[in-house]
Design a protein around this motif. Structure first.
Motif, PDB file in Angstrom:
ATOM      1  N   SER A  39      11.946  28.120  42.031  1.00  0.00           N
ATOM      2  CA  SER A  39      13.105  27.224  42.072  1.00  0.00           C
ATOM      3  C   SER A  39      13.706  27.170  43.464  1.00  0.00           C
ATOM      4  O   SER A  39      14.079  26.096  43.962  1.00  0.00           O
ATOM      5  CB  SER A  39      14.152  27.700  41.059  1.00  0.00           C
ATOM      6  OG  SER A  39      15.317  26.925  41.148  1.00  0.00           O
ATOM      7  N   LEU A  40      13.776  28.342  44.103  1.00  0.00           N
ATOM      8  CA  LEU A  40      14.315  28.371  45.460  1.00  0.00           C
ATOM      9  C   LEU A  40      13.434  27.596  46.423  1.00  0.00           C
ATOM     10  O   LEU A  40      13.924  26.840  47.272  1.00  0.00           O
ATOM     11  CB  LEU A  40      14.465  29.815  45.919  1.00  0.00           C
ATOM     12  CG  LEU A  40      15.037  30.035  47.325  1.00  0.00           C
ATOM     13  CD1 LEU A  40      16.434  29.444  47.425  1.00  0.00           C
ATOM     14  CD2 LEU A  40      15.064  31.516  47.664  1.00  0.00           C
ATOM     15  N   CYS A  78      13.206  20.293  48.553  1.00  0.00           N
ATOM     16  CA  CYS A  78      14.051  19.108  48.330  1.00  0.00           C
ATOM     17  C   CYS A  78      15.108  18.974  49.424  1.00  0.00           C
ATOM     18  O   CYS A  78      15.377  17.869  49.907  1.00  0.00           O
ATOM     19  CB  CYS A  78      14.724  19.205  46.963  1.00  0.00           C
ATOM     20  SG  CYS A  78      13.596  19.072  45.563  1.00  0.00           S
ATOM     21  N   ARG A  79      15.646  20.112  49.794  1.00  0.00           N
ATOM     22  CA  ARG A  79      16.669  20.061  50.843  1.00  0.00           C
ATOM     23  C   ARG A  79      16.067  19.586  52.157  1.00  0.00           C
ATOM     24  O   ARG A  79      16.667  18.785  52.870  1.00  0.00           O
ATOM     25  CB  ARG A  79      17.287  21.443  51.016  1.00  0.00           C
ATOM     26  CG  ARG A  79      18.428  21.478  51.998  1.00  0.00           C
ATOM     27  CD  ARG A  79      19.052  22.854  52.051  1.00  0.00           C
ATOM     28  NE  ARG A  79      20.157  22.889  53.013  1.00  0.00           N
ATOM     29  CZ  ARG A  79      20.867  23.974  53.269  1.00  0.00           C
ATOM     30  NH1 ARG A  79      20.615  25.094  52.628  1.00  0.00           N
ATOM     31  NH2 ARG A  79      21.850  23.936  54.156  1.00  0.00           N
ATOM     32  N   TRP A 126      11.428  25.153  45.607  1.00  0.00           N
ATOM     33  CA  TRP A 126      11.578  23.722  45.300  1.00  0.00           C
ATOM     34  C   TRP A 126      12.886  23.189  45.879  1.00  0.00           C
ATOM     35  O   TRP A 126      12.920  22.085  46.431  1.00  0.00           O
ATOM     36  CB  TRP A 126      11.565  23.533  43.791  1.00  0.00           C
ATOM     37  CG  TRP A 126      11.709  22.109  43.376  1.00  0.00           C
ATOM     38  CD1 TRP A 126      10.773  21.128  43.382  1.00  0.00           C
ATOM     39  CD2 TRP A 126      12.920  21.495  42.897  1.00  0.00           C
ATOM     40  NE1 TRP A 126      11.308  19.949  42.943  1.00  0.00           N
ATOM     41  CE2 TRP A 126      12.627  20.142  42.636  1.00  0.00           C
ATOM     42  CE3 TRP A 126      14.206  21.970  42.660  1.00  0.00           C
ATOM     43  CZ2 TRP A 126      13.572  19.267  42.145  1.00  0.00           C
ATOM     44  CZ3 TRP A 126      15.151  21.094  42.173  1.00  0.00           C
ATOM     45  CH2 TRP A 126      14.831  19.757  41.914  1.00  0.00           C
ATOM     46  N   ARG A 127      13.951  23.981  45.754  1.00  0.00           N
ATOM     47  CA  ARG A 127      15.226  23.533  46.328  1.00  0.00           C
ATOM     48  C   ARG A 127      15.150  23.415  47.834  1.00  0.00           C
ATOM     49  O   ARG A 127      15.679  22.466  48.421  1.00  0.00           O
ATOM     50  CB  ARG A 127      16.328  24.513  45.946  1.00  0.00           C
ATOM     51  CG  ARG A 127      16.705  24.477  44.480  1.00  0.00           C
ATOM     52  CD  ARG A 127      17.776  25.515  44.169  1.00  0.00           C
ATOM     53  NE  ARG A 127      18.115  25.530  42.755  1.00  0.00           N
ATOM     54  CZ  ARG A 127      18.980  26.378  42.209  1.00  0.00           C
ATOM     55  NH1 ARG A 127      19.590  27.264  42.995  1.00  0.00           N
ATOM     56  NH2 ARG A 127      19.234  26.337  40.918  1.00  0.00           N
ATOM     57  N   ARG A 147      12.619  32.145  39.806  1.00  0.00           N
ATOM     58  CA  ARG A 147      13.696  31.959  40.780  1.00  0.00           C
ATOM     59  C   ARG A 147      13.128  31.632  42.149  1.00  0.00           C
ATOM     60  O   ARG A 147      13.663  30.788  42.877  1.00  0.00           O
ATOM     61  CB  ARG A 147      14.540  33.224  40.861  1.00  0.00           C
ATOM     62  CG  ARG A 147      15.405  33.451  39.637  1.00  0.00           C
ATOM     63  CD  ARG A 147      16.270  34.684  39.814  1.00  0.00           C
ATOM     64  NE  ARG A 147      17.112  34.906  38.644  1.00  0.00           N
ATOM     65  CZ  ARG A 147      17.960  35.917  38.541  1.00  0.00           C
ATOM     66  NH1 ARG A 147      18.070  36.792  39.540  1.00  0.00           N
ATOM     67  NH2 ARG A 147      18.693  36.063  37.455  1.00  0.00           N
TER      68      ARG A 147
END
Length: 600
Positions: free
Chosen positions: A460-461, A467-468, A463-464, A457
């Protein structure tokens, strides 16, 4: 009044306030309830915990009181009603506004600079004391998450002799209890006297970055024993690390009676408040009333903790907050609560027939199973059972050895029965150990899965977030490009409009010039037609002259003219046509020049 460096341990405080339970006014720890008590306040801070309750008159408008007690500069330019004071104005009044530690400034230099900057100006002695105490209350003891300080405390400073008799320590603890629930809701700051809460945690379960300084202040207040400074080993730790450390903290290392054997028992705050250290109380702080549930933490008194049903602890006055829109006397309106404090509350009754705290812990774990991690319970039980197995095996070997030595026949059956019973007990213990080991393995696998899931998680956070951030950067670049292209397009359109205007002006000028040329040519033609008849009447004087026009050898007046040579004689120029062509060509040369000037 001494200035000491103190660094707030933010992850430690966040992990503490997440465990606050509003119903019982306690921290939910793996080893049981924990509550800061009046004994902690008296020993750590040296503030009075017994005395006049911090209650009194609350006004709708404090304008006149502020002008009288502190000075008119604190209300200058503000509209009435006045209910709060800006903390920045208090900082400026004591000479500490904007005082921050420089990047190359050491702690000793910073503290020396703060002491030198402390200045109360040319105020009177009593007003200077009121200003400084207001600054102390607003910035430290009764701090909030706001940049303003409520004016309710100012009225308590009217009589300075009486102000020293208030139970400021009990009021500070009640104020801290009232702000912990609001600061637990995903907030980045904690209201109240956070240095006290931090040192209280270090005293009870020392796992923070505070260290006891040898040879330092050994008398009350005991907070000065602790040196809280940035530690490179724990500076970068996170709240999750503190949570895990609290979940796995050894229960036997929790200090329940840290002040046993303290030599400074004669300190005024400790001596005066000793009679309240084993009492259930209501903590009063002007418009708030918080309950101190000492029944949940009688281990701080050196007693065994009995099992208590937490919902049965509710009493009148629990978590009462009152804020008035008009002048009200809190003590007069709530006389029963005021009298309860005057009487010293209720003494907690000690339960003497308790062998241990096992019943309390069973009820506690059953009630808060959703907020506790019980890995430690399995480890403790495994350790106990393994020690019991070792004892049983030793007893079994001793029985077998005595039987082999040839004991009497009357005793052998009994010893045989004892050996069988020991073997049965040993088998049951080993089976229980096997079950606990399987449970421990399952808990470890679940813990690994949770750690892996949390790691995934987190990745993923991250990476998000990346990306953001990339998308945000790309969007910003696109917005910049769009703005640039829009500016260029506007400039091109402006140039096109200017060129179109210039072309229209040139066409208009050309038409005007053409009209002028044509008008001038018509006028010249008219003038030429008027001049031609006059020339025809005067050019021929006689008929002979007319006749002689056909003979080049005859001249007028009977004189023979020489023969005319048409080769050496140039043709007469047409002056009129030349002038027209020069005017047209000059107008054409002027038109491009005027167009260039308009474009520039």
């Amino acid at each position: 009044l001494s200035v000491r460096p103190f660094h707030v341990d933010v992850p430690y405080l966040e992990a503490l306030r997440e465990r606050w339970e509003e119903d019982c006014k306690a921290f939910i720890m793996p080893w049981g309830h924990m509550i800061p008590t009046l004994e902690d306040v008296a020993y750590l801070t040296g503030l009075l915990v017994q005395g006049e309750p911090v209650v009194g008159l609350e006004r709708r408008d404090y304008y006149d009181d502020i002008v009288e007690l502190l000075g008119p500069e604190f209300v200058a330019g503000r509209r009435r009603p006045i209910r709060s004071i800006l903390l920045g104005s208090l900082s400026e009044a004591v000479g500490l506004r904007g005082r921050r530690r420089g990047p190359m400034e050491g702690l000793d230099e910073f503290c020396t600079g703060v002491r030198g900057a402390l200045d109360l100006g040319d105020r009177s002695e009593e007003r200077s004391i009121r200003v400084f105490v207001s600054y102390l209350l607003g910035r430290l003891l009764f701090a909030t998450q706001s940049s303003q300080k409520n004016c309710k405390f100012v009225l308590l400073l009217r009589d300075l002799a009486q102000a020293g008799r208030y139970a400021w320590g009990a009021a500070m603890l009640g104020h801290l209890f009232s702000l912990l629930p609001s600061s637990s809701q995903r907030s980045q700051s904690t209201g109240g006297f956070t240095p006290f809460l931090q040192i209280w945690g270090y005293t009870r379960f020392p796992m923070g970055r505070g260290t006891l300084v040898e040879g330092h202040q050994m008398m009350v207040p005991l907070m000065t024993r602790w040196e809280v400074a940035p530690d490179p080993m724990v500076t970068n730790r996170r709240v999750g690390d503190v949570r895990v450390a609290l979940d796995h903290y050894p229960h036997e290392q929790v200090v329940w009676t840290p002040y046993a054997g303290e030599a400074d028992a004669s300190h005024p705050a400790v001596a005066a408040g000793r009679s309240l250290f084993d009492h259930h109380l209501l903590l009063l702080c002007l418009g708030t009333c918080e309950v101190l549930y000492l029944e949940l933490v009688v281990r701080t008194l050196g007693w065994h903790q009995p099992a208590i049903k937490v919902p049965s602890l509710g009493r009148e006055g629990h978590s009462r907050r009152r804020f008035f829109a008009e002048d009200r006397d809190w003590g007069a309106d709530h006389g029963s609560t005021f009298a309860y404090w005057r009487e010293g509350g209720e003494q907690v009754v000690r339960v003497t027939d308790l062998p241990d705290r096992s019943a309390y812990m069973e009820d506690y774990q059953a009630r808060y199973v959703g907020r506790l991690r019980l890995d430690r319970r399995v480890e403790v039980e495994l350790t106990r059972l393994r020690a019991e197995i070792r004892t049983l095996r030793a007893e079994q070997q001793r029985v077998r050895a005595s039987r082999d030595l040839g004991a009497s026949s009357s005793v052998q059956p009994a010893r045989g029965d004892l050996a069988d019973r020991l073997q049965d007990t040993l088998d049951r213990a080993q089976a229980r150990v096997q079950e606990l080991e399987e449970e421990e393995e399952w808990l470890l696998s679940r813990h690994r899965w949770r750690v892996c899931d949390c790691s995934l998680r987190r990745r993923s956070l991250v990476w998000r977030l990346r990306c953001r951030r990339t998308m945000v950067t790309a969007m910003e670049e696109l917005r910049d490009d769009r703005t640039l292209m829009r500016g260029r397009l506007l400039e091109a359109r402006e140039r096109e409009r200017e060129a179109e205007t210039a072309r229209a002006q040139i066409a208009a000028d050309y038409e005007i010039l053409k009209d002028r040329v044509l008008k001038k040519r018509r006028e010249q033609q008219r003038q030429a037609q008027q001049v031609t008849p006059a020339r025809t009447g005067s050019a021929f004087a006689s008929l002979d002259d007319i006749v002689s026009l056909g003979d080049p050898s005859v001249v007028r007046g009977g004189v023979q003219r020489p023969e005319a040579s048409t080769v050496s004689r140039p043709p007469l120029p047409d002056r009129r046509r030349e002038r027209d062509e020069e005017e047209v060509s000059s107008s054409r040369r002027q038109r491009p020049a005027e167009g260039e000037r308009r474009e520039e």
